[in-house]
Design an enzyme around this catalytic site. Structure first.
Site, PDB file in Angstrom:
ATOM      1  N   GLU A  65       0.835  -1.210   0.000  1.00  0.00           N
ATOM      2  CA  GLU A  65       0.000   0.000   0.000  1.00  0.00           C
ATOM      3  C   GLU A  65       0.867   1.256   0.000  1.00  0.00           C
ATOM      4  O   GLU A  65       0.544   2.249  -0.662  1.00  0.00           O
ATOM      5  CB  GLU A  65      -0.933  -0.013   1.202  1.00  0.00           C
ATOM      6  N   GLU A  72       1.287   6.401  -7.064  1.00  0.00           N
ATOM      7  CA  GLU A  72       0.169   7.278  -7.435  1.00  0.00           C
ATOM      8  C   GLU A  72       0.535   8.748  -7.272  1.00  0.00           C
ATOM      9  O   GLU A  72       0.197   9.577  -8.123  1.00  0.00           O
ATOM     10  CB  GLU A  72      -1.067   6.937  -6.603  1.00  0.00           C
TER      11      GLU A  72
END
Length: 118
Positions: A65, A72
């Site tokens: 994550e 991102e």
């Protein structure tokens, strides 16, 4: 450029983890799952091997994550407007997280029943 002292490097790393906790909902959910697993490890008194495997896959999900979020953010910095190529990069990055999460659930389904039903 001079490298920061070791203690400063650790502080920077922990600052990154705390930033994830404060800002990323999925990380918060995955962290809650980590703590649930930690509780279950002690509650069911898992063997060392089973506990290590649960902790390893839990940490792998959290790490995935973090990498996903970093990718991102870099993508958003490089191309703030919609771009299907950036979308593809973000999708495959998120795909890595979901695959690791699925693997973690499967490992939990394999390990926990022998303690729950014994």
């Amino acid at each position: 450029m001079q490298k920061p002292p070791l203690h400063k490097s650790f502080l920077n790393a922990f600052r990154g983890v705390f930033a994830m906790i404060k800002t990323e909902r999925n990380f918060q959910i995955e962290l809650a799952a980590f703590f649930i697993n930690l509780f279950l490890i002690f509650y069911f008194n898992l063997s060392g091997t089973d506990a290590a495997l649960i902790l390893l896959v839990s940490a792998a999900v959290l790490s995935a994550e973090i990498f996903n979020t970093a990718i991102e953010r870099i993508c958003d910095l490089i191309q703030p407007d919609f771009d299907p190529r950036i979308g593809f990069i973000k999708d495959i990055s998120a795909g890595a997280v979901i695959l690791m999460a699925i693997a973690a659930v499967i490992i939990g389904v394999i390990i926990y029943p022998k303690y729950i039903f014994s």
